[in-house]
Design a protein around this motif. Structure first.
Motif, mmCIF file in Angstrom:
data_model
loop_
_atom_site.group_PDB
_atom_site.id
_atom_site.type_symbol
_atom_site.label_atom_id
_atom_site.label_comp_id
_atom_site.label_asym_id
_atom_site.label_seq_id
_atom_site.Cartn_x
_atom_site.Cartn_y
_atom_site.Cartn_z
ATOM 1 N N GLY A 76 0.829 -1.201 0.000
ATOM 2 C CA GLY A 76 0.000 0.000 0.000
ATOM 3 C C GLY A 76 0.863 1.251 0.000
ATOM 4 O O GLY A 76 1.970 1.267 -0.546
ATOM 5 N N SER A 227 -2.390 5.675 -4.931
ATOM 6 C CA SER A 227 -3.778 5.352 -4.590
ATOM 7 C C SER A 227 -4.492 4.609 -5.727
ATOM 8 O O SER A 227 -5.456 3.895 -5.491
ATOM 9 C CB SER A 227 -4.551 6.623 -4.240
ATOM 10 O OG SER A 227 -4.828 7.394 -5.389
ATOM 11 N N SER A 230 -3.205 1.111 -4.715
ATOM 12 C CA SER A 230 -3.347 0.659 -3.330
ATOM 13 C C SER A 230 -4.739 0.099 -3.062
ATOM 14 O O SER A 230 -4.936 -0.656 -2.108
ATOM 15 C CB SER A 230 -3.060 1.821 -2.359
ATOM 16 O OG SER A 230 -4.008 2.864 -2.516
ATOM 17 N N ARG A 231 -5.720 0.454 -3.897
ATOM 18 C CA ARG A 231 -7.079 -0.079 -3.725
ATOM 19 C C ARG A 231 -7.116 -1.601 -3.903
ATOM 20 O O ARG A 231 -8.064 -2.255 -3.472
ATOM 21 C CB ARG A 231 -8.037 0.591 -4.711
ATOM 22 C CG ARG A 231 -7.771 0.279 -6.169
ATOM 23 C CD ARG A 231 -8.680 1.076 -7.092
ATOM 24 N NE ARG A 231 -8.380 2.492 -7.069
ATOM 25 C CZ ARG A 231 -9.235 3.434 -6.689
ATOM 26 N NH1 ARG A 231 -10.450 3.103 -6.307
ATOM 27 N NH2 ARG A 231 -8.884 4.697 -6.694
ATOM 28 N N SER A 233 -4.579 -3.500 -2.718
ATOM 29 C CA SER A 233 -3.702 -4.053 -1.688
ATOM 30 C C SER A 233 -4.509 -4.422 -0.445
ATOM 31 O O SER A 233 -5.312 -3.620 0.042
ATOM 32 C CB SER A 233 -2.617 -3.030 -1.315
ATOM 33 O OG SER A 233 -1.823 -3.505 -0.260
ATOM 34 N N ARG A 234 -4.304 -5.613 0.067
ATOM 35 C CA ARG A 234 -5.028 -6.077 1.256
ATOM 36 C C ARG A 234 -4.075 -6.545 2.349
ATOM 37 O O ARG A 234 -4.512 -7.113 3.333
ATOM 38 C CB ARG A 234 -5.972 -7.235 0.875
ATOM 39 C CG ARG A 234 -7.102 -6.841 -0.067
ATOM 40 C CD ARG A 234 -8.067 -5.873 0.593
ATOM 41 N NE ARG A 234 -9.167 -5.518 -0.278
ATOM 42 C CZ ARG A 234 -9.159 -4.497 -1.122
ATOM 43 N NH1 ARG A 234 -8.074 -3.730 -1.194
ATOM 44 N NH2 ARG A 234 -10.194 -4.225 -1.881
ATOM 45 N N MET A 237 -3.106 -4.276 6.534
ATOM 46 C CA MET A 237 -4.083 -3.235 6.843
ATOM 47 C C MET A 237 -4.459 -3.272 8.323
ATOM 48 O O MET A 237 -4.535 -4.339 8.919
ATOM 49 C CB MET A 237 -5.350 -3.424 6.002
ATOM 50 C CG MET A 237 -5.177 -3.077 4.545
ATOM 51 S SD MET A 237 -5.094 -1.304 4.269
ATOM 52 C CE MET A 237 -6.784 -0.824 4.589
ATOM 53 N N HIS A 278 -8.518 2.448 1.347
ATOM 54 C CA HIS A 278 -7.323 1.916 0.695
ATOM 55 C C HIS A 278 -6.175 2.918 0.663
ATOM 56 O O HIS A 278 -5.050 2.559 0.298
ATOM 57 C CB HIS A 278 -7.641 1.425 -0.734
ATOM 58 C CG HIS A 278 -8.001 2.517 -1.696
ATOM 59 N ND1 HIS A 278 -9.296 2.753 -2.102
ATOM 60 C CD2 HIS A 278 -7.241 3.435 -2.341
ATOM 61 C CE1 HIS A 278 -9.311 3.767 -2.948
ATOM 62 N NE2 HIS A 278 -8.073 4.188 -3.118
ATOM 63 N N ASP A 279 -6.445 4.177 1.044
ATOM 64 C CA ASP A 279 -5.379 5.173 1.117
ATOM 65 C C ASP A 279 -4.646 5.128 2.451
ATOM 66 O O ASP A 279 -3.792 5.979 2.720
ATOM 67 C CB ASP A 279 -5.939 6.577 0.886
ATOM 68 C CG ASP A 279 -5.862 6.992 -0.572
ATOM 69 O OD1 ASP A 279 -4.751 6.974 -1.123
ATOM 70 O OD2 ASP A 279 -6.905 7.323 -1.167
ATOM 71 N N CYS A 280 -4.966 4.160 3.286
ATOM 72 C CA CYS A 280 -4.261 3.976 4.563
ATOM 73 C C CYS A 280 -2.767 3.805 4.301
ATOM 74 O O CYS A 280 -2.364 3.027 3.432
ATOM 75 C CB CYS A 280 -4.827 2.761 5.293
ATOM 76 S SG CYS A 280 -3.889 2.285 6.756
#
Length: 336
Positions: A76, A227, A230-231, A233-234, A237, A278-280
């Motif tokens: 991410g 970004s 990154s949406r 990416s899991r 988190m 997802h922007d974490c």
């Protein structure tokens, strides 16, 4: 050690190491072009701009983009939280703030936290009392909006590069300016070289770090580029344990994880955050702020990351988990 202090230490060590190498002339490059000679990995936005300016595919730039996309899919926006000089600069700025100003900001943060908590509970009750978010156009648009102001800046950077044949954004990029400041200081004290850059570079950094406080969430094209990927990416988190969370377990409004987030992500209620989940940036500020240690990083399999869970257990004093979450109708705003 809190995650904020750990992030500061990591970013400071990385910046100092690259700065020393820059001063010593060692071919490690900087965050704008890390590596040596032909194998240097460019900043992804800088790589795109260089190809637009040259109007051709540049092998090294293509490799940089591919490597960056792979890292973002895996981690991410970790770079933004743990290595970016902008984040480090903000921490340095906070350190030099007067004590009274810090106290006022802490009080303002507490008030904002209470107001946000009440707002979130109201939003939840509205959703549970007949408001169908799935059918609501406004909710759907906010939840699924693919672009924001950062992407407009990224588009502007690409357009100006195409028009002028030069990566204009690189002149004002705070990451590049941070290392440019080091190079200018070396030139000044090493050879006494005086030029207008000694005024321009610090002035631009001050404007971007002090006056554009929302740079990361509203203006940064590097953040915008990340970004986009990154949406998907899991991994790594932060996840909330609903059996410990004050809001879901006890019906007590909290929202501390949302108000402390440097990157304007609302972990408890993603639809209410300025940026999507997802922007974490995996910064860990929400973990530090959670009063019940209900938040922890999770691996892609969903299993806990051992050292993080041990850290959370130490902070919570080994307390047992809270009872199960109540119904939404039982949630009431906490008295101010």
């Amino acid at each position: 050690m809190k995650f904020k202090n750990a992030r500061t230490a990591v970013a400071a060590v990385a910046f100092a190491a690259l700065a020393v190498c820059l001063i010593a002339g060692v071919a490690t490059g900087t965050w704008c072009g890390f590596g040596a000679n032909d194998i240097a990995v460019l900043c992804p936005v800088g790589a795109l701009l260089s190809m637009v300016a040259a109007k051709t595919l540049v092998p090294r730039a293509v490799i940089s983009v591919v490597v960056t996309v792979a890292l973002v899919l895996l981690l991410g926006r970790l770079f933004c939280g743990w290595a970016c000089p902008v984040t480090l600069g903000r921490r340095v700025k906070e350190f030099f703030k007067p004590v009274k100003k810090r106290e006022r900001e802490t009080e303002a943060l507490a008030q904002a936290n209470q107001a946000l908590a009440v707002e979130e509970i109201a939003a939840l009750k509205e959703a549970s009392s007949g408001h169908d978010c799935a059918a609501c156009g406004a909710c759907h648009a906010k939840r699924n909006a693919p672009l924001d102001s950062r992407h407009a800046v990224l588009g502007g950077a690409l357009l100006t590069t195409a028009v002028f044949g030069f990566p204009v954004f690189c002149l004002v990029c705070p990451v590049g300016l941070s290392f440019a400041a080091v190079a200018l200081l070396v030139s000044l004290f090493g050879s006494g070289d005086l030029n207008w850059s000694l005024l321009f570079v610090p002035a631009m950094l001050v404007i971007e770090l002090v006056f554009l406080r929302k740079w990361c969430g509203r203006f940064c094209p590097i953040s915008a580029f990340m970004s986009l990927f990154s949406r998907f990416s899991r991994t790594g988190m932060p996840v909330i344990d609903n059996e410990r969370c004050l809001e879901t377990a006890k019906g007590t409004p909290c929202s501390r994880c949302a108000t402390v987030c440097t990157f304007d992500v609302n972990l408890r209620h993603p639809d209410l955050g300025e940026l999507p989940l997802h922007d974490c940036a995996r910064c860990g500020d929400c973990i530090d702020a959670c009063p019940t240690s209900a938040i922890s990083f999770r691996a892609v399999s969903g299993k806990p990351v051992p050292f993080v869970d041990a850290f959370a257990s130490t902070r919570s004093g080994g307390k047992a988990k809270a009872p199960a979450a109540p119904a939404l109708d039982d949630l009431e705003p906490e008295e101010a």
